[in-house]
Design an enzyme around this catalytic site. Sequence first.
Site, PDB file in Angstrom:
ATOM      1  N   GLU A 244      -6.261   9.323  16.913  1.00 26.09           N
ATOM      2  CA  GLU A 244      -6.846  10.542  16.833  1.00 26.09           C
ATOM      3  C   GLU A 244      -7.494  10.858  15.702  1.00 26.09           C
ATOM      4  O   GLU A 244      -8.696  11.604  15.651  1.00 26.09           O
ATOM      5  CB  GLU A 244      -5.719  12.008  17.231  1.00 26.09           C
ATOM      6  CG  GLU A 244      -5.068  11.554  18.554  1.00 26.09           C
ATOM      7  CD  GLU A 244      -4.141  10.501  18.630  1.00 26.09           C
ATOM      8  OE1 GLU A 244      -3.694   9.934  17.324  1.00 26.09           O
ATOM      9  OE2 GLU A 244      -3.801  10.114  19.649  1.00 26.09           O
TER      10      GLU A 244
ATOM     11  N   GLU B 195      -9.731  -1.559   5.119  1.00 23.18           N
ATOM     12  CA  GLU B 195      -8.680  -1.718   6.126  1.00 23.18           C
ATOM     13  C   GLU B 195      -9.156  -1.744   7.351  1.00 23.18           C
ATOM     14  O   GLU B 195      -8.721  -2.391   8.404  1.00 23.18           O
ATOM     15  CB  GLU B 195      -7.303  -0.648   5.660  1.00 23.18           C
ATOM     16  CG  GLU B 195      -6.303  -0.950   6.629  1.00 23.18           C
ATOM     17  CD  GLU B 195      -5.183  -0.095   6.404  1.00 23.18           C
ATOM     18  OE1 GLU B 195      -5.282   0.860   5.421  1.00 23.18           O
ATOM     19  OE2 GLU B 195      -3.964  -0.448   6.763  1.00 23.18           O
TER      20      GLU B 195
ATOM     21  N   GLN C  20       1.015  -1.263  -0.035  1.00 22.75           N
ATOM     22  CA  GLN C  20       0.001  -0.146  -0.047  1.00 22.75           C
ATOM     23  C   GLN C  20       0.615   1.099   0.016  1.00 22.75           C
ATOM     24  O   GLN C  20       1.232   1.552   1.066  1.00 22.75           O
ATOM     25  CB  GLN C  20      -0.981  -0.116   1.279  1.00 22.75           C
ATOM     26  CG  GLN C  20      -1.630   1.429   1.548  1.00 22.75           C
ATOM     27  CD  GLN C  20      -2.419   1.163   2.699  1.00 22.75           C
ATOM     28  OE1 GLN C  20      -1.893   0.583   3.725  1.00 22.75           O
ATOM     29  NE2 GLN C  20      -3.833   1.712   2.895  1.00 22.75           N
ATOM     30  N   GLY C  21       1.042   1.934  -1.232  1.00 21.78           N
ATOM     31  CA  GLY C  21       1.847   3.122  -1.125  1.00 21.78           C
ATOM     32  C   GLY C  21       0.795   4.399  -0.831  1.00 21.78           C
ATOM     33  O   GLY C  21       0.595   4.989  -1.960  1.00 21.78           O
ATOM     34  N   TYR C  22       0.579   4.659   0.302  1.00 23.47           N
ATOM     35  CA  TYR C  22      -0.144   5.754   0.678  1.00 23.47           C
ATOM     36  C   TYR C  22       0.732   6.836   1.102  1.00 23.47           C
ATOM     37  O   TYR C  22       0.986   7.903   0.934  1.00 23.47           O
ATOM     38  CB  TYR C  22      -1.413   5.460   1.772  1.00 23.47           C
ATOM     39  CG  TYR C  22      -2.692   4.985   1.088  1.00 23.47           C
ATOM     40  CD1 TYR C  22      -2.510   4.138  -0.336  1.00 23.47           C
ATOM     41  CD2 TYR C  22      -3.962   5.091   1.605  1.00 23.47           C
ATOM     42  CE1 TYR C  22      -3.900   3.694  -0.595  1.00 23.47           C
ATOM     43  CE2 TYR C  22      -4.802   4.837   1.057  1.00 23.47           C
ATOM     44  CZ  TYR C  22      -5.106   4.304  -0.019  1.00 23.47           C
ATOM     45  OH  TYR C  22      -6.261   3.576  -0.634  1.00 23.47           O
ATOM     46  N   SER C  23       1.312   6.603   2.494  1.00 25.22           N
ATOM     47  CA  SER C  23       2.182   7.545   3.574  1.00 25.22           C
ATOM     48  C   SER C  23       3.334   8.044   2.782  1.00 25.22           C
ATOM     49  O   SER C  23       3.783   7.011   2.062  1.00 25.22           O
ATOM     50  CB  SER C  23       2.367   7.065   4.798  1.00 25.22           C
ATOM     51  OG  SER C  23       1.074   6.340   5.481  1.00 25.22           O
TER      52      SER C  23
ATOM     53  N   SER D 253       4.152  -1.245   4.484  1.00 25.47           N
ATOM     54  CA  SER D 253       4.266  -2.602   4.853  1.00 25.47           C
ATOM     55  C   SER D 253       4.447  -3.851   3.801  1.00 25.47           C
ATOM     56  O   SER D 253       3.695  -3.753   2.611  1.00 25.47           O
ATOM     57  CB  SER D 253       2.957  -2.861   5.674  1.00 25.47           C
ATOM     58  OG  SER D 253       2.895  -2.094   6.569  1.00 25.47           O
TER      59      SER D 253
HETATM   60  C1  LIG Z   1       3.107  -0.799  11.735  1.00 20.61           C
HETATM   61  C2  LIG Z   1       2.512   0.164  10.572  1.00 20.61           C
HETATM   62  C3  LIG Z   1       2.394  -0.140   9.350  1.00 20.61           C
HETATM   63  C4  LIG Z   1       2.130   0.934   8.359  1.00 20.61           C
HETATM   64  N1  LIG Z   1       1.869   0.328   7.080  1.00 20.61           N
HETATM   65  C5  LIG Z   1       1.583   1.355   6.113  1.00 20.61           C
HETATM   66  C6  LIG Z   1       1.635   0.927   4.665  1.00 20.61           C
HETATM   67  O1  LIG Z   1       1.685  -0.105   4.374  1.00 20.61           O
HETATM   68  N2  LIG Z   1       1.073   1.797   3.853  1.00 20.61           N
HETATM   69  C7  LIG Z   1       1.105   3.217   4.271  1.00 20.61           C
HETATM   70  O2  LIG Z   1       0.957   3.946   3.196  1.00 20.61           O
HETATM   71  N3  LIG Z   1       1.271   3.625   5.240  1.00 20.61           N
HETATM   72  C8  LIG Z   1       1.605   2.754   6.471  1.00 20.61           C
HETATM   73  N4  LIG Z   1       1.643   3.237   7.511  1.00 20.61           N
HETATM   74  C9  LIG Z   1       1.627   4.608   7.941  1.00 20.61           C
HETATM   75  C10 LIG Z   1       0.498   5.035   8.709  1.00 20.61           C
HETATM   76  O3  LIG Z   1      -0.665   4.919   8.019  1.00 20.61           O
HETATM   77  C11 LIG Z   1       0.746   6.309   9.243  1.00 20.61           C
HETATM   78  O4  LIG Z   1       1.939   6.320  10.397  1.00 20.61           O
HETATM   79  C12 LIG Z   1      -0.417   7.029   9.926  1.00 20.61           C
HETATM   80  O5  LIG Z   1      -1.251   7.420   9.034  1.00 20.61           O
HETATM   81  C13 LIG Z   1       0.009   8.462  10.558  1.00 20.61           C
HETATM   82  O6  LIG Z   1       1.017   9.317   9.915  1.00 20.61           O
HETATM   83  P1  LIG Z   1       2.078   9.949  10.577  1.00 20.61           P
HETATM   84  O7  LIG Z   1       3.067   8.539  11.151  1.00 20.61           O
HETATM   85  O8  LIG Z   1       2.954  10.776   9.278  1.00 20.61           O
HETATM   86  O9  LIG Z   1       1.958  10.731  11.675  1.00 20.61           O
HETATM   87  P2  LIG Z   1       1.431  12.068  11.646  1.00 20.61           P
HETATM   88  O10 LIG Z   1       0.409  12.373  10.688  1.00 20.61           O
HETATM   89  O11 LIG Z   1       2.789  13.066  11.692  1.00 20.61           O
HETATM   90  O12 LIG Z   1       0.651  12.334  13.005  1.00 20.61           O
HETATM   91  C14 LIG Z   1       1.519  12.478  14.419  1.00 20.61           C
HETATM   92  C15 LIG Z   1       0.495  12.670  15.509  1.00 20.61           C
HETATM   93  O13 LIG Z   1      -0.310  13.717  15.398  1.00 20.61           O
HETATM   94  C16 LIG Z   1      -1.712  13.422  15.614  1.00 20.61           C
HETATM   95  N5  LIG Z   1      -2.538  14.045  14.566  1.00 20.61           N
HETATM   96  C17 LIG Z   1      -2.131  14.392  13.170  1.00 20.61           C
HETATM   97  N6  LIG Z   1      -3.138  15.222  12.590  1.00 20.61           N
HETATM   98  C18 LIG Z   1      -3.924  15.432  13.444  1.00 20.61           C
HETATM   99  C19 LIG Z   1      -5.217  16.032  13.686  1.00 20.61           C
HETATM  100  N7  LIG Z   1      -5.880  16.615  12.641  1.00 20.61           N
HETATM  101  N8  LIG Z   1      -5.903  15.749  14.965  1.00 20.61           N
HETATM  102  C20 LIG Z   1      -5.676  15.210  15.965  1.00 20.61           C
HETATM  103  N9  LIG Z   1      -4.367  14.515  16.085  1.00 20.61           N
HETATM  104  C21 LIG Z   1      -3.474  14.692  14.998  1.00 20.61           C
HETATM  105  C22 LIG Z   1      -1.482  11.921  15.094  1.00 20.61           C
HETATM  106  O14 LIG Z   1      -2.789  11.083  15.690  1.00 20.61           O
HETATM  107  C23 LIG Z   1      -0.292  11.391  15.646  1.00 20.61           C
HETATM  108  O15 LIG Z   1      -0.444  11.033  16.803  1.00 20.61           O
HETATM  109  C24 LIG Z   1       1.923   2.293   8.691  1.00 20.61           C
HETATM  110  C25 LIG Z   1       2.133   2.516  10.206  1.00 20.61           C
HETATM  111  C26 LIG Z   1       2.356   1.733  10.944  1.00 20.61           C
HETATM  112  C27 LIG Z   1       2.788   2.006  12.379  1.00 20.61           C
END
Ligand SMILES: Cc1cc2nc3c(=O)[nH]c(=O)nc-3n(C[C@H](O)[C@H](O)[C@H](O)COP(=O)(O)OP(=O)(O)OC[C@H]3O[C@@H](n4cnc5c(N)ncnc54)[C@H](O)[C@@H]3O)c2cc1C
Length: 399
Positions: A381, A250, A133-136, A168
């Site tokens: 959140e 998901e 999944q190429g999202y983040s 992942s």
């Molecule tokens: C084990 C694991 C597997 C993953 N696998 C994939 C994958 O296969 N493909 C993929 O694309 N991504 C994947 N991810 C990424 C995951 O989707 C992101 O980590 C997640 O969306 C959070 O983004 P970030 O890490 O950039 O945190 P940030 O967006 O930087 O957030 C940091 C903190 O700020 C809080 N926050 C941010 N914005 C708000 C808001 N508007 N209101 C309240 N709080 C807020 C968040 O809740 C968090 O606590 C994976 C993550 C993990 C941990």
Amino acid sequence: MNPEEDTDTGAFRLEVRDWLAENFPTSLADNPARQAVDIFGPDNCNPDFLLWKVRLGAKGWTVPRWPQRYGGGGLSEAQVEVLTHEMGRIGATNPVQGMSVNLLGPTLLEFGSEEQKLQHLPPVARGEVRWCQGYSEPGAGSDLASLQCLAEDRGDSFLINGQKVWTSGAHFAHWCFCLVRTDRTRKQGGISFVLIDMRSPGVEAQPIKLIYGGSTFCEVFFKDVVVPKANLVGQLNGGWAIAKRLLQFERSGIGDTRRARSVRRLADVVREYGAFDSDGRLADADLRARLAAHEIDARAVALTNQRIALENRAGLDAGAATSILKNATIAADQTRMELIIELLGHDGLGWDGDAYPQEALESVRLWLRGKSGSIYGGTHEIQNNIISKRILGLPDAKP
Ligand SMILES: Cc1cc2nc3c(=O)[nH]c(=O)nc-3n(C[C@H](O)[C@H](O)[C@H](O)COP(=O)(O)OP(=O)(O)OC[C@H]3O[C@@H](n4cnc5c(N)ncnc54)[C@H](O)[C@@H]3O)c2cc1C
């Protein structure tokens, strides 16, 4: 045959039993570890497991509800119930699991062109290809729509440049369903959903090491990667709606009660490590109350998940309620793991080595791994934001 079954279902049960008796290798039932599937790790290469995968895949029963022309079994809900029950009875599990079948499959069934479905779904059903999944991206996690990975129009193809992160299983994946920017002037309205062959020149996946010791995800780099336009799913710049629908799959999958959650059942850990009074009750009244509260919560979450899964299959879309399911399921998971670690006491301090029982070491790693549950699939959140906006109808929080 169950005496309350109608003739058709009863006949199907006999057919399933006969087929399983002929095709399920008994060596797998004798040792369940031989059927283990690590959805983000290396393939299970046990010869009997591979044989089972080929046989169940050829029958279409790895994805029993999918139409037969896309590699599925075309079964009714009642037949799927029978198949699930009969497989469970003899200790057979589905060898095809993970994002390919749970995220990409249902999304393509809903949004893919006929050519895309015919090309991609049968190999997924047979468990021959793995998807990631190429999202983040480094600058786009919770605020996913700010993603910058660029897809430039080059006539019959897109030229992709950019980076994904936390992808992942990317180091084992053959394909990636990916969100790319096709219009820089609009945010959500400038995103497209494309299918990228991970073996294309210019794709590089670098594993990231996690606190529990393993590497389940990667940074993925795209440098001048050529992707045919035939790999665009849905409309150009129409990827955001598809991306959100996939996230609902998901989040409801995260709430799927069939997931393997723990090496040890909480009740077994209580029996082994708990201190009991002369009436046979746990001596610590506070721990007893917390265990009871957790058991009640976990049972309520499991039953709700089952109900939503059945409603989903009957065509009722849970929509934003999947956010409630995700948060509740992960909270129950994390509480259970916290309780296990607390009960393990000194054994719960181990990370490695012979000084600790193997099962305790695995519990510690699962507890650490479980921390990620409230991050992936959209953080706790962010789910709360969706619940407050889309379910409770509250206004957006202003900075
Ligand atoms: C084990 C694991 C597997 C993953 N696998 C994939 C994958 O296969 N493909 C993929 O694309 N991504 C994947 N991810 C990424 C995951 O989707 C992101 O980590 C997640 O969306 C959070 O983004 P970030 O890490 O950039 O945190 P940030 O967006 O930087 O957030 C940091 C903190 O700020 C809080 N926050 C941010 N914005 C708000 C808001 N508007 N209101 C309240 N709080 C807020 C968040 O809740 C968090 O606590 C994976 C993550 C993990 C941990």
